[in-house]
Write a protein that holds these residues in place. Structure first.
Motif, PDB file in Angstrom:
ATOM      1  N   UNK A  27       0.884  -1.325   0.212  1.00  0.00           N
ATOM      2  CA  UNK A  27       0.181  -0.302  -0.030  1.00  0.00           C
ATOM      3  C   UNK A  27       0.913   1.636   0.112  1.00  0.00           C
ATOM      4  N   UNK A  28       1.699   1.181   1.326  1.00  0.00           N
ATOM      5  CA  UNK A  28       2.726   2.134   1.366  1.00  0.00           C
ATOM      6  C   UNK A  28       4.084   2.435  -0.315  1.00  0.00           C
ATOM      7  N   UNK A  29       4.615   1.954   0.267  1.00  0.00           N
ATOM      8  CA  UNK A  29       5.241   1.624  -1.575  1.00  0.00           C
ATOM      9  C   UNK A  29       5.373   0.815  -2.869  1.00  0.00           C
ATOM     10  N   UNK A  30       3.980   0.940  -3.659  1.00  0.00           N
ATOM     11  CA  UNK A  30       3.960   0.192  -4.540  1.00  0.00           C
ATOM     12  C   UNK A  30       2.786   0.645  -5.314  1.00  0.00           C
ATOM     13  N   UNK A  31       2.351   0.703  -6.279  1.00  0.00           N
ATOM     14  CA  UNK A  31       0.921   0.915  -7.052  1.00  0.00           C
ATOM     15  C   UNK A  31       0.609  -0.962  -7.159  1.00  0.00           C
ATOM     16  N   UNK A  32       0.565  -1.515  -7.346  1.00  0.00           N
ATOM     17  CA  UNK A  32       0.140  -2.864  -7.080  1.00  0.00           C
ATOM     18  C   UNK A  32      -1.089  -3.434  -6.679  1.00  0.00           C
ATOM     19  N   UNK A  33      -1.272  -2.733  -5.416  1.00  0.00           N
ATOM     20  CA  UNK A  33      -3.295  -2.077  -4.608  1.00  0.00           C
ATOM     21  C   UNK A  33      -2.987  -0.920  -4.982  1.00  0.00           C
ATOM     22  N   UNK A  34      -4.438  -0.850  -5.202  1.00  0.00           N
ATOM     23  CA  UNK A  34      -4.233   1.191  -5.364  1.00  0.00           C
ATOM     24  C   UNK A  34      -5.362   1.430  -4.088  1.00  0.00           C
ATOM     25  N   UNK A  35      -4.871   0.250  -3.154  1.00  0.00           N
ATOM     26  CA  UNK A  35      -5.868   1.214  -1.851  1.00  0.00           C
ATOM     27  C   UNK A  35      -3.829   1.916  -1.225  1.00  0.00           C
ATOM     28  N   UNK A  36      -4.861   3.210  -1.000  1.00  0.00           N
ATOM     29  CA  UNK A  36      -3.213   4.289  -0.818  1.00  0.00           C
ATOM     30  C   UNK A  36      -3.801   4.803   0.943  1.00  0.00           C
ATOM     31  N   UNK A  37      -4.291   3.704   1.534  1.00  0.00           N
ATOM     32  CA  UNK A  37      -4.672   4.457   3.340  1.00  0.00           C
ATOM     33  C   UNK A  37      -3.774   2.419   3.756  1.00  0.00           C
ATOM     34  N   UNK A  38      -2.472   3.123   4.625  1.00  0.00           N
ATOM     35  CA  UNK A  38      -3.003   1.686   5.744  1.00  0.00           C
ATOM     36  C   UNK A  38      -3.846   0.971   6.263  1.00  0.00           C
ATOM     37  N   UNK A  39      -4.096  -0.610   6.606  1.00  0.00           N
ATOM     38  CA  UNK A  39      -4.755  -1.680   6.982  1.00  0.00           C
ATOM     39  C   UNK A  39      -4.060  -1.573   8.218  1.00  0.00           C
ATOM     40  N   UNK A  40      -5.400  -1.130   8.867  1.00  0.00           N
ATOM     41  CA  UNK A  40      -4.898  -1.718  10.784  1.00  0.00           C
ATOM     42  C   UNK A  40      -5.384  -3.779  11.163  1.00  0.00           C
ATOM     43  N   UNK A  41      -5.186  -4.414  11.945  1.00  0.00           N
ATOM     44  CA  UNK A  41      -4.599  -5.641  11.875  1.00  0.00           C
ATOM     45  C   UNK A  41      -7.060  -5.508  12.536  1.00  0.00           C
ATOM     46  N   UNK A  42      -7.293  -4.840  13.077  1.00  0.00           N
ATOM     47  CA  UNK A  42      -9.414  -4.735  13.060  1.00  0.00           C
ATOM     48  C   UNK A  42     -10.064  -4.759  11.357  1.00  0.00           C
ATOM     49  N   UNK A  43      -9.107  -4.144  10.720  1.00  0.00           N
ATOM     50  CA  UNK A  43      -9.789  -3.823   9.429  1.00  0.00           C
ATOM     51  C   UNK A  43      -9.635  -5.414   8.624  1.00  0.00           C
ATOM     52  N   UNK A  44      -8.096  -5.924   8.641  1.00  0.00           N
ATOM     53  CA  UNK A  44      -7.697  -7.020   7.861  1.00  0.00           C
ATOM     54  C   UNK A  44      -8.406  -8.386   8.890  1.00  0.00           C
ATOM     55  N   UNK A  45      -8.460  -7.989  10.013  1.00  0.00           N
ATOM     56  CA  UNK A  45      -9.797  -9.347  10.781  1.00  0.00           C
ATOM     57  C   UNK A  45     -10.987  -9.688  10.186  1.00  0.00           C
ATOM     58  N   UNK A  46     -11.497  -8.587  10.031  1.00  0.00           N
ATOM     59  CA  UNK A  46     -12.856  -8.142   9.309  1.00  0.00           C
ATOM     60  C   UNK A  46     -12.840  -8.576   7.613  1.00  0.00           C
ATOM     61  N   UNK A  47     -11.623  -8.322   6.680  1.00  0.00           N
ATOM     62  CA  UNK A  47     -11.626  -8.764   5.450  1.00  0.00           C
ATOM     63  C   UNK A  47     -11.669  -9.713   5.803  1.00  0.00           C
TER      64      UNK A  47
END
Length: 167
Positions: A27-47
């Motif tokens: 997310x922070x260093x490449x364009x391989x994902x179009x997501x632009x904000x970091x994902x926290x642990x709680x968000x990843x747990x939900x995903x």
């Protein structure tokens, strides 16, 4: 290098922090994902929970208890006629590419999707991305689409290609 100490299993909530750390590098260093904000642990747990509750696999690859990477599938499109098609995603820790881990994860994901009755798998790739293209083609995918300038990240317009595999 893949060793006998490598373990492949379904992702669990306890893996969310490690998965988020792997993903946030991209997310922070490449364009391989179009997501632009970091994902926290709680968000990843939900995903992870959302993917698994929808009946799709989310796998993690570990070595000596450390998460090296992950792969998951999600719906290709939401209309019911697409129910046998999935979109795939694979991420590895940044320093591990070229060692066979990505192929191991991807082939396990494809096998699981086939067992679940899926017919088609789509992989979207931000272009250019030689390593991802090589991984997809090594796993039997073929390029089926190219969309020009559909994403904008780090001050540049980005293309996306789609690779498809029939299971």
């Amino acid at each position: 290098m893949i060793t006998q100490s490598t373990e492949l299993r379904n992702a669990a909530a306890r893996d969310a922090a490690a998965i988020a750390a792997i993903y946030n590098h991209y997310v922070l260093n490449t364009s391989v994902t179009f997501e632009e904000e970091q994902v926290n642990e709680a968000q990843m747990t939900e995903r992870i929970a959302e993917v698994q509750q929808a009946g799709f696999p989310w796998l993690v690859l570990l070595e000596q208890g450390e998460v090296l990477g992950y792969a998951y599938a999600s719906p290709w499109r939401l209309r019911s006629a697409y129910r046998f098609s999935a979109e795939s995603t694979v991420y590895l820790k940044a320093d591990l590419s070229g060692r066979g881990y990505g192929s191991q994860l991807y082939m396990a994901l494809l096998a699981r999707l086939k067992e679940l009755g899926f017919r088609t798998v789509m992989g979207g790739i931000t272009l250019p991305n030689r390593q991802s293209v090589q991984l997809h083609e090594k796993c039997g995918f073929a390029k089926v689409a190219h969309f020009s300038q559909v994403g904008y990240k780090f001050g540049q317009w980005l293309d996306v290609g789609y690779w498809q595999k029939l299971l």
